[in-house]
Design a protein around this motif. Structure first.
Motif, PDB file in Angstrom:
ATOM      1  N   LYS A  84      39.760  27.910  44.180  1.00 51.59           N
ATOM      2  CA  LYS A  84      39.231  27.979  45.544  1.00 51.59           C
ATOM      3  C   LYS A  84      40.168  27.326  46.556  1.00 51.59           C
ATOM      4  CE  LYS A  84      35.071  29.866  45.644  1.00 51.59           C
ATOM      5  NZ  LYS A  84      34.781  31.001  46.512  1.00 51.59           N
ATOM      6  N   LEU A  85      40.643  26.144  46.200  1.00 53.80           N
ATOM      7  CA  LEU A  85      41.466  25.419  47.165  1.00 53.80           C
ATOM      8  C   LEU A  85      42.940  25.784  47.086  1.00 53.80           C
ATOM      9  CD1 LEU A  85      39.732  21.925  46.881  1.00 53.80           C
ATOM     10  CD2 LEU A  85      39.720  23.418  48.879  1.00 53.80           C
ATOM     11  N   ALA A 131      35.484  34.415  36.372  1.00 57.08           N
ATOM     12  CA  ALA A 131      34.649  33.517  37.175  1.00 57.08           C
ATOM     13  C   ALA A 131      34.669  33.928  38.643  1.00 57.08           C
ATOM     14  CB  ALA A 131      35.122  32.083  37.022  1.00 57.08           C
ATOM     15  N   ASP A 135      31.569  34.928  40.779  1.00 58.57           N
ATOM     16  CA  ASP A 135      31.318  34.250  42.049  1.00 58.57           C
ATOM     17  C   ASP A 135      31.091  35.276  43.154  1.00 58.57           C
ATOM     18  OD1 ASP A 135      32.676  32.649  44.650  1.00 58.57           O
ATOM     19  OD2 ASP A 135      31.470  31.423  43.283  1.00 58.57           O
ATOM     20  N   LEU A 138      27.780  36.883  42.703  1.00 61.15           N
ATOM     21  CA  LEU A 138      26.739  35.923  43.085  1.00 61.15           C
ATOM     22  C   LEU A 138      26.593  35.882  44.606  1.00 61.15           C
ATOM     23  CD1 LEU A 138      24.882  33.734  41.887  1.00 61.15           C
ATOM     24  CD2 LEU A 138      26.721  32.096  42.297  1.00 61.15           C
ATOM     25  N   ARG A 139      27.752  35.930  45.255  1.00 63.87           N
ATOM     26  CA  ARG A 139      27.778  35.888  46.703  1.00 63.87           C
ATOM     27  C   ARG A 139      27.054  37.097  47.304  1.00 63.87           C
ATOM     28  NH1 ARG A 139      30.767  32.101  49.226  1.00 63.87           N
ATOM     29  NH2 ARG A 139      31.412  31.092  47.300  1.00 63.87           N
ATOM     30  N   ALA A 142      23.358  36.806  46.499  1.00 62.72           N
ATOM     31  CA  ALA A 142      22.736  35.748  47.281  1.00 62.72           C
ATOM     32  C   ALA A 142      22.569  36.198  48.731  1.00 62.72           C
ATOM     33  CB  ALA A 142      23.575  34.481  47.217  1.00 62.72           C
ATOM     34  N   HIS A 146      19.215  36.554  50.541  1.00 61.74           N
ATOM     35  CA  HIS A 146      19.016  35.802  51.775  1.00 61.74           C
ATOM     36  C   HIS A 146      18.523  36.727  52.896  1.00 61.74           C
ATOM     37  CE1 HIS A 146      19.453  32.488  54.470  1.00 61.74           C
ATOM     38  NE2 HIS A 146      20.326  33.123  55.240  1.00 61.74           N
TER      39      HIS A 146
ATOM     40  N   ILE B  94      36.110  24.700  51.914  1.00 63.43           N
ATOM     41  CA  ILE B  94      36.680  25.997  51.505  1.00 63.43           C
ATOM     42  C   ILE B  94      36.398  27.081  52.529  1.00 63.43           C
ATOM     43  CG2 ILE B  94      36.730  25.459  49.044  1.00 63.43           C
ATOM     44  CD1 ILE B  94      34.207  26.842  48.620  1.00 63.43           C
ATOM     45  N   ASP B  96      34.296  29.241  53.036  1.00 62.97           N
ATOM     46  CA  ASP B  96      33.884  30.564  52.585  1.00 62.97           C
ATOM     47  C   ASP B  96      32.634  30.946  53.355  1.00 62.97           C
ATOM     48  OD1 ASP B  96      35.230  32.135  50.816  1.00 62.97           O
ATOM     49  OD2 ASP B  96      34.813  30.802  49.107  1.00 62.97           O
ATOM     50  N   ASP B  97      32.262  32.227  53.210  1.00 64.37           N
ATOM     51  CA  ASP B  97      30.960  32.607  53.747  1.00 64.37           C
ATOM     52  C   ASP B  97      29.955  31.697  53.071  1.00 64.37           C
ATOM     53  OD1 ASP B  97      32.293  34.595  54.930  1.00 64.37           O
ATOM     54  OD2 ASP B  97      31.765  36.123  53.438  1.00 64.37           O
ATOM     55  N   LEU B  99      27.366  30.282  51.061  1.00 66.38           N
ATOM     56  CA  LEU B  99      26.595  30.826  49.951  1.00 66.38           C
ATOM     57  C   LEU B  99      25.181  30.261  50.069  1.00 66.38           C
ATOM     58  CD1 LEU B  99      27.089  32.536  47.415  1.00 66.38           C
ATOM     59  CD2 LEU B  99      27.499  30.426  46.168  1.00 66.38           C
ATOM     60  N   PRO B 100      24.214  31.144  50.238  1.00 65.71           N
ATOM     61  CA  PRO B 100      22.861  30.630  50.465  1.00 65.71           C
ATOM     62  C   PRO B 100      22.192  30.185  49.173  1.00 65.71           C
ATOM     63  CG  PRO B 100      22.832  33.008  50.524  1.00 65.71           C
ATOM     64  CD  PRO B 100      24.253  32.600  50.217  1.00 65.71           C
ATOM     65  N   LEU B 101      22.883  29.346  48.431  1.00 70.93           N
ATOM     66  CA  LEU B 101      22.293  28.831  47.202  1.00 70.93           C
ATOM     67  C   LEU B 101      22.224  27.330  47.336  1.00 70.93           C
ATOM     68  CD1 LEU B 101      24.072  30.732  44.311  1.00 70.93           C
ATOM     69  CD2 LEU B 101      21.744  31.043  45.128  1.00 70.93           C
ATOM     70  N   SER B 105      28.261  26.906  42.883  1.00 67.22           N
ATOM     71  CA  SER B 105      28.673  27.921  41.908  1.00 67.22           C
ATOM     72  C   SER B 105      29.784  27.313  41.060  1.00 67.22           C
ATOM     73  CB  SER B 105      29.163  29.167  42.636  1.00 67.22           C
ATOM     74  OG  SER B 105      30.420  28.901  43.220  1.00 67.22           O
ATOM     75  N   GLU B 106      30.151  27.971  39.969  1.00 67.29           N
ATOM     76  CA  GLU B 106      31.165  27.358  39.098  1.00 67.29           C
ATOM     77  C   GLU B 106      32.500  27.185  39.807  1.00 67.29           C
ATOM     78  OE1 GLU B 106      31.070  31.338  36.485  1.00 67.29           O
ATOM     79  OE2 GLU B 106      32.560  29.907  35.800  1.00 67.29           O
ATOM     80  N   MET B 107      32.851  28.134  40.685  1.00 64.53           N
ATOM     81  CA  MET B 107      34.093  28.029  41.428  1.00 64.53           C
ATOM     82  C   MET B 107      34.044  26.842  42.387  1.00 64.53           C
ATOM     83  SD  MET B 107      35.760  30.536  40.188  1.00 64.53           S
ATOM     84  CE  MET B 107      37.158  30.738  41.258  1.00 64.53           C
ATOM     85  N   GLU B 108      32.868  26.658  42.947  1.00 65.31           N
ATOM     86  CA  GLU B 108      32.703  25.541  43.868  1.00 65.31           C
ATOM     87  C   GLU B 108      32.747  24.207  43.132  1.00 65.31           C
ATOM     88  OE1 GLU B 108      30.116  27.591  47.454  1.00 65.31           O
ATOM     89  OE2 GLU B 108      29.067  26.824  45.697  1.00 65.31           O
TER      90      GLU B 108
END
Lengths: 708, 206
Positions: A84-85, A131, A135, A138-139, A142, A146, B94, B96-97, B99-101, B105-108
């Protein structure tokens, strides 16, 4: 040899590894480059080993990565470089095709020092493409969830009802703004609280608290509603009448996952319903129960009395002089009187008793568990209280009375209907007995017989009307002023029975009054007198006869009889001024407004009016002003004893004077002897009448002709 | 357990703030936004006290990044966040958009691990650097759960006489302000060694 083989194994394991492994020495020279690295970078083992990291990856400029390697080698530090980073640190690819597509592998890099006799750095590269894909998925999901959630919330926020949802334990998850307003909680604070803490309700009578929703969910027994007439208590303590419904929320496996509660403010509706209910049960004027409720409660009382030893009582009350107040002061005054009497009555009964307004000026009371002697005492107290009470309206003041009929309610009692008619009859008996009385209903022979007798009168009077069995009599009214040359006659009535015997009016008039036959009798008299006049025109004209005809109170308020009389006057061409009508003071005052109309209508066509029995009633002279009469007939009761009784004499004198002041001619009745006559002459009364002057005589023969 | 004197605590706070300066520089560079880090307070506590203190400050649900270290002094370094702060922090970093959780997440989780790693390395690294001692670090590990579970399960040393250095730490991004806790769990000997290092570096002053 063994050692070698372990080294071989180690090298094979390194090559078999599913992550990239690079081992760097202090100078960042690559010491190990596993098969995974060969495949992912396309750089062979021989092209990597012995070269520095920078030589192998000349384009990698990431300070973070280079610093991390440096930190490991120089400071013993371990580092994690997340995807991510630090996206795409090294030029690694999953396959040959992705090389041409420049589709770099998603990587996570771990760098750690290995400190033994020399410091090394192990770089581990992990393919996190899967992953990343997860992700990403999941996005999307979600976001969809939402969006759906927002959509649902928007719907829930826009509806007019309050909505609260709970989780499976009955804890608040969501509430819309209306629910926030009504409960005084906002969702942020309420979240996680048990719904009972936020939604605090009880039934209107305050008795039943609602069951725990969490428990209902646990038992899988969620009621649709917690009951009727619920009250929601806001956090600040204010209460709101609500209606609610509850439902379980199920998941796709049909398992309960929570509950949804919907409710709304029904304060106005419930208030309205309460008002409607109240109005259906009460008399709007006096605020007492109405007769329907009285009947209903009487039914219950009678039912409850069956088979047990209990004594209750039913009272039927009828005000005696209500009509006078209503007619002289208007219905506003009448209404006020009823309100005040209602208050007076309520003061004399207990909470367990029932008081109702049954009709115009009639009231009913049910005395609960009350022996008859106590009940009679209460009834008498009420009677006395009303007698002592004075109703004041403007400058006028009235005393009223009440007639009370009492009936015992015992287990051997009759039906509700019979009870009511018995109480009515007892009340009537009280009235008949002279008003302002209490009469206990006795289902004995005499009363029944009396009623039976009355029933006989009813049919006899009707028969007499049909078959002309009445006779016209007359009594002279003598003018004391000799300038009056007319002959004044009061027309009287007698009834002839089957044997030809004469029945005096005192015997049948009360029955006729009770059965509403007085108007018919009055009409009979009017018609027959007028017939007689037209048949004997010449004789009557010659003798200058004037006829005074009695009219009852019933007739005064009967428009039909009024028009009947008018027509008869025309039909028989009755000379104007030759007819006068006598109405009693009580009848006139009891029907003041209609009496007024009646008098004015007939005066307009040339009739005169006399107020009969003046002084006998409770009325004052003030009423006289309102009645446009021509003659005042002084009540005979004063006249007959006036020689011996100075008060009676004074009464006669004052009535006479008042009459004269008001320009009325006065007539004295019951003039039985010359002494009275002399006294009346002294006083200056205008006319005299009585046995001492002339006894009643038959006026017309059976064909209706005037007897000469 | 061994107590650090007020002066030692102040001195340690200063040293750690130097590390924080480094960490914030590298984080700022990575996320392209100014990230400020500061350590306003240093406390020494027993492990039990620390657990209670952390519970009281951040609640019982925490997210942690742990790194074990050994060398001149040794122990476990933990970076603790209230669960919702860790979400806020990662998502702010990060960009990112959102995430409405309400969980990472694992990446996070990986990203947070890296953030923790940068901060812990910088802090401990600056101590090692200043004391001119070598420390060896293990790879950072992410964990999440109740305060007690996270802290106890992470202790590498089994002695009961552990002390905890609790450092409150504030993160400030342009739009987000998050606070976390840096804790160093060390046994008595290690604490003693740290104390000695502090005295040695600052001379008689501490």
């Amino acid at each position: 040899m063994e050692k070698n083989s372990i080294a071989d194994w180690t090298s094979s394991i390194i090559d078999l590894s599913d992550i990239g492994l690079i081992l760097l020495d202090k100078k960042q020279t690559i010491q190990c480059w596993n098969q995974w690295m060969v495949q992912s970078s396309g750089i062979n083992n021989s092209d990597a080993i012995g070269k520095t990291f920078a030589e192998v990856f000349p384009n990698v400029k990431s300070a973070r990565l280079l610093n991390a390697i440096d930190d490991a080698l120089c400071h013993g530090m371990a580092s994690v470089l997340s995807q991510k980073l630090n996206p795409h640190k090294l030029p690694l690819y999953k396959s040959v095709s992705s090389v041409s597509e420049h589709n770099l592998m998603a990587q996570m890099i771990m760098i750690k020092p290995i400190i033994s006799n020399q410091t090394l750095c192990l770089v581990q590269v992990v393919d996190v493409s899967a992953a990343v894909a997860r992700d990403h998925m999941l996005r999307i999901q979600a976001a969809e969830y939402h969006a759906k959630e927002l959509h649902n919330r928007a719907i829930l926020s826009s509806i007019a009802d309050a909505v609260i949802t709970t989780d499976i334990n009955g804890r608040v998850e969501y509430m819309n703004s209306i629910a926030e307003n009504m409960t005084g909680w906002n969702i942020k604070r309420a979240n996680g609280y048990y719904i009972e803490e936020v939604f605090s309700v009880h039934s209107e009578d305050g008795k039943d608290p609602i069951p725990s929703i969490g428990l209902c969910i646990k038992n899988e027994n969620i009621p649709n509603s917690f009951g009727n007439n619920l009250v929601l208590v806001k956090e600040d303590g204010t209460a709101i009448a609500i209606e609610e419904s509850l439902a379980a929320i199920y998941n796709s496996q049909s398992e309960i996952t929570g509950s949804v509660l919907v409710f709304r403010d029904v304060t106005r509706a419930r208030k309205l319903a309460d008002e409607v209910n109240w109005q259906a049960e009460h008399d709007s004027l006096t605020k007492l129960y109405n007769s329907e409720v009285f009947d209903k409660k009487l039914h219950i009382l009678v039912e409850s009395t069956k088979n047990i030893q209990a004594q209750h009582a039913l009272l039927y009350l009828d005000l005696d002089q209500f009509k006078i107040v209503n007619d002289t002061c208007g219905h506003v005054a009448g209404d006020e009187l009823l309100i005040q009497v209602s208050k007076l009555l309520s003061e004399h009964i207990r909470n367990c008793d029932v008081l109702a307004r049954l009709g115009g000026d009639e009231f009913g009371i049910q005395l609960f568990d009350c022996p008859i002697n106590i009940c009679m005492r209460i009834a008498n107290k009420i009677r006395q209280a009303i007698k002592d009470y004075r109703f004041v309206w403007g400058e006028k003041s009235f005393s009223i009375g009440v007639s009370i009929g009492v009936v015992k309610i015992t287990d051997d009692n009759i039906s509700v209907k019979d009870l009511l008619s018995a109480s009515d009859a007892a009340c009537y008996a009280a009235k008949d007995g002279g008003r302002n009385q209490v009469h206990l209903y006795q289902a004995d022979v005499s009363e029944a017989a009396a009623r039976h007798g009355e029933m006989q009168w009813f049919s006899r009077i009707q028969k007499a009307l049909e078959k002309n069995e009445f006779l016209l009599y007359a009594q002279t009214i003598e003018p004391l002023d000799k300038s009056d040359t007319k002959t004044h006659l009061e027309v009287l009535i007698r009834m002839r029975d089957e044997q030809g015997e004469l029945i005096p009016p005192g015997a049948f008039i009360p029955a006729a009054e009770r059965f509403g036959l007085m108007s018919s009798i009055d009409r009979w008299v009017v018609e027959n007198v007028f017939k007689m006049i037209s048949a004997s025109k010449e004789y009557i004209a010659k003798n200058n006869f004037n006829f005074a005809i009695n009219l009852s109170g019933q007739t005064l308020s009967d428009n039909e009889t009024l028009s009947f009389i008018t027509k008869q006057l025309e039909k028989h061409q009755i000379t104007k001024g030759s007819i006068s009508f006598e109405i009693t003071e009580t009848a006139a005052i009891s029907n003041l407004s209609s009496a007024n109309t009646f008098i004015k209508s007939l005066k307009a066509v040339g009739c005169k009016f006399a107020l009969d029995d003046f002084g006998s009633g409770l009325s004052s002279f003030a009423y006289l002003k309102n009645l446009p009469v021509d003659f005042l007939k002084i009540d005979g009761a004063f006249v007959k004893d006036m020689v011996n009784d100075p008060i009676d004499c004074a009464m006669v004198n004052s009535i006479n004077q008042i009459g004269h002041v008001m320009n009325l001619k006065t007539i004295a009745e019951f003039v039985e002897n010359d002494e009275i006559l002399e006294k009346l002459k002294e006083i200056g009364v205008d006319y005299v009448q009585g046995f001492g002057i002339c006894k009643p005589y038959l006026l017309a023969d059976k064909n209706g002709n005037m007897i000469h | 357990m061994i107590e650090l004197s007020e002066l030692q605590k102040d001195a340690l706070g200063e040293l750690l703030n130097i590390g924080m300066g480094r960490a914030s520089a590298s984080l700022s560079e990575m996320v392209g936004e100014e990230v400020e880090l500061s350590v306003p307070k240093v406390d020494t506590l027993s492990q039990e006290e620390a657990i209670e203190r952390i519970k009281g400050l951040v609640g019982d649900n925490i997210t942690a990044v742990k790194e074990s270290f050994k060398g001149a002094f040794w122990g476990d370094a933990l970076l603790l966040f209230p669960e919702e702060h860790s979400l806020e922090l990662v998502r702010a970093l990060i960009k990112d958009d959102t995430l409405p959780l309400d969980m990472l997440s694992e990446m996070e989780q990986e990203a947070l691990t890296e953030v923790g790693n940068i901060i812990l390395n910088a802090c401990l690294g600056s101590l090692a650097n200043i004391f001119q001692e070598n420390l060896e670090f293990a790879l950072p590990q992410y964990s999440q759960g109740s305060c007690e579970d996270v802290i106890k399960s992470n202790t590498s040393s089994e002695t009961s006489s552990e002390g905890v250095l609790l450092l409150q730490m504030n993160f400030a991004l342009q739009k987000t302000k998050v606070s976390g806790y840096l804790t160093l769990i060390m046994d008595v000997a290690s604490m003693h060694a740290l104390s000695k290092q502090l005295s040695k570096y600052f001379g008689g002053a501490v």
